[in-house]
Design a protein around this motif. Structure first.
Motif, PDB file in Angstrom:
ATOM      1  N   ILE A  15       2.534   1.657   5.533  1.00 32.83           N
ATOM      2  CA  ILE A  15       1.843   1.282   6.773  1.00 32.83           C
ATOM      3  C   ILE A  15       1.464  -0.197   6.730  1.00 32.83           C
ATOM      4  CG2 ILE A  15      -0.305   1.596   8.076  1.00 32.83           C
ATOM      5  CD1 ILE A  15      -0.097   4.609   7.301  1.00 32.83           C
ATOM      6  N   LEU A  16       1.016  -0.664   5.579  1.00 31.85           N
ATOM      7  CA  LEU A  16       0.580  -2.060   5.449  1.00 31.85           C
ATOM      8  C   LEU A  16       1.732  -3.048   5.542  1.00 31.85           C
ATOM      9  CD1 LEU A  16      -2.018  -1.756   2.562  1.00 31.85           C
ATOM     10  CD2 LEU A  16      -2.492  -2.148   4.982  1.00 31.85           C
ATOM     11  N   GLY A  17       2.871  -2.730   4.933  1.00 31.75           N
ATOM     12  CA  GLY A  17       3.918  -3.741   4.853  1.00 31.75           C
ATOM     13  C   GLY A  17       5.322  -3.282   5.163  1.00 31.75           C
ATOM     14  N   GLY A  18       5.469  -2.072   5.644  1.00 33.52           N
ATOM     15  CA  GLY A  18       6.792  -1.614   6.033  1.00 33.52           C
ATOM     16  C   GLY A  18       7.644  -1.167   4.861  1.00 33.52           C
ATOM     17  N   GLU A  19       8.943  -1.238   5.072  1.00 31.11           N
ATOM     18  CA  GLU A  19       9.925  -0.708   4.121  1.00 31.11           C
ATOM     19  C   GLU A  19       9.831  -1.343   2.740  1.00 31.11           C
ATOM     20  OE1 GLU A  19      12.936   1.694   2.725  1.00 31.11           O
ATOM     21  OE2 GLU A  19      11.992   1.838   4.697  1.00 31.11           O
ATOM     22  N   ASP A  20       9.626  -2.658   2.660  1.00 30.19           N
ATOM     23  CA  ASP A  20       9.547  -3.314   1.348  1.00 30.19           C
ATOM     24  C   ASP A  20       8.370  -2.787   0.536  1.00 30.19           C
ATOM     25  OD1 ASP A  20      11.737  -4.790   2.098  1.00 30.19           O
ATOM     26  OD2 ASP A  20      10.636  -6.659   2.421  1.00 30.19           O
ATOM     27  N   TYR A  21       7.200  -2.688   1.155  1.00 26.81           N
ATOM     28  CA  TYR A  21       6.015  -2.188   0.464  1.00 26.81           C
ATOM     29  C   TYR A  21       6.216  -0.730   0.076  1.00 26.81           C
ATOM     30  CZ  TYR A  21       3.058  -6.212   1.717  1.00 26.81           C
ATOM     31  OH  TYR A  21       2.511  -7.459   1.836  1.00 26.81           O
ATOM     32  N   PHE A  22       6.848   0.031   0.943  1.00 27.95           N
ATOM     33  CA  PHE A  22       7.140   1.437   0.687  1.00 27.95           C
ATOM     34  C   PHE A  22       7.977   1.569  -0.588  1.00 27.95           C
ATOM     35  CE2 PHE A  22      10.088   5.019   1.399  1.00 27.95           C
ATOM     36  CZ  PHE A  22       9.189   6.056   1.549  1.00 27.95           C
ATOM     37  N   ARG A  23       9.019   0.766  -0.691  1.00 33.09           N
ATOM     38  CA  ARG A  23       9.902   0.822  -1.854  1.00 33.09           C
ATOM     39  C   ARG A  23       9.185   0.373  -3.124  1.00 33.09           C
ATOM     40  NH1 ARG A  23      15.163  -2.027   0.553  1.00 33.09           N
ATOM     41  NH2 ARG A  23      15.904  -1.888  -1.597  1.00 33.09           N
ATOM     42  N   VAL A  24       8.363  -0.661  -3.011  1.00 35.61           N
ATOM     43  CA  VAL A  24       7.605  -1.142  -4.168  1.00 35.61           C
ATOM     44  C   VAL A  24       6.621  -0.061  -4.635  1.00 35.61           C
ATOM     45  CG1 VAL A  24       5.847  -2.822  -4.907  1.00 35.61           C
ATOM     46  CG2 VAL A  24       7.873  -3.595  -3.661  1.00 35.61           C
ATOM     47  N   ALA A  25       5.937   0.570  -3.704  1.00 37.49           N
ATOM     48  CA  ALA A  25       4.965   1.614  -4.053  1.00 37.49           C
ATOM     49  C   ALA A  25       5.653   2.800  -4.736  1.00 37.49           C
ATOM     50  CB  ALA A  25       4.216   2.072  -2.807  1.00 37.49           C
TER      51      ALA A  25
END
Length: 173
Positions: A15-25
């Motif tokens: 939610i905070l950063g989109g696909e890139d943040y999702f993948r990092v998380a």
């Protein structure tokens, strides 16, 4: 991006950063204590994008970074770990901020009259502003009429009540 059955940490990161943040998380959960380079390798993202996501999540206290010396290279690197225990506090904090803003908006809506020319591209004005403009729209010149904001006020009250029931008692404003 399908985050329907994911961990709350992954959902919030997405939610905070989109696909890139999702993948990092997701990479952090799959391999805790990873370096930014290891995460970049696991996600296929460039290191600078991974670092941007990590620093943002770190700034929001959603992850921690532990500085250690890389034995191969001799310099310091950070090993990152998700702080899954902080998720409830993070969500409650944002709900509390939203509740405060909604209460301010409700107070503003209840204590002011608003006027509009009914054009979606023109700005609504308070009574004082409309009076200064002789109830003529500053943009298009049309006559401005009173806006009935009862539905908006009721919606704000409903959302405030909903948030108040969701927040723990000590977190309410």
């Amino acid at each position: 991006m399908n985050i329907e059955y994911e961990d709350s940490f992954v959902k919030i990161a997405g939610i905070l950063g989109g696909e890139d943040y999702f993948r990092v998380a997701r990479a952090l959960l799959n391999n805790e204590n990873s370096t930014d380079e290891e995460i970049a390798s696991a996600t296929g993202l460039k290191v600078n994008l991974v670092r941007k996501a990590l620093y943002d999540l770190f700034g929001r206290s959603l992850i921690i970074g532990i500085r250690v010396r890389d034995l191969k290279r001799g310099w310091f690197v950070y090993r990152w770990k998700a702080q899954r225990d902080n998720m409830d506090g993070f969500v409650d904090s944002h709900k509390k901020k939203s509740l405060e803003r909604l209460k301010q908006r409700l107070s503003h809506e209840e204590t002011h009259e608003f006027y509009s020319c009914n054009s979606p591209t023109c700005q609504n004005l308070t009574f004082e502003q409309a009076m200064e403009a002789f109830f003529k729209c500053r943009s298009c010149g049309e006559t401005m009429n009173l806006i009935q904001n009862n539905e908006l006020i009721e919606s704000l009250k409903w959302k405030i009540q909903q948030l108040e029931t969701e927040l723990p008692n000590e977190s309410k404003v």
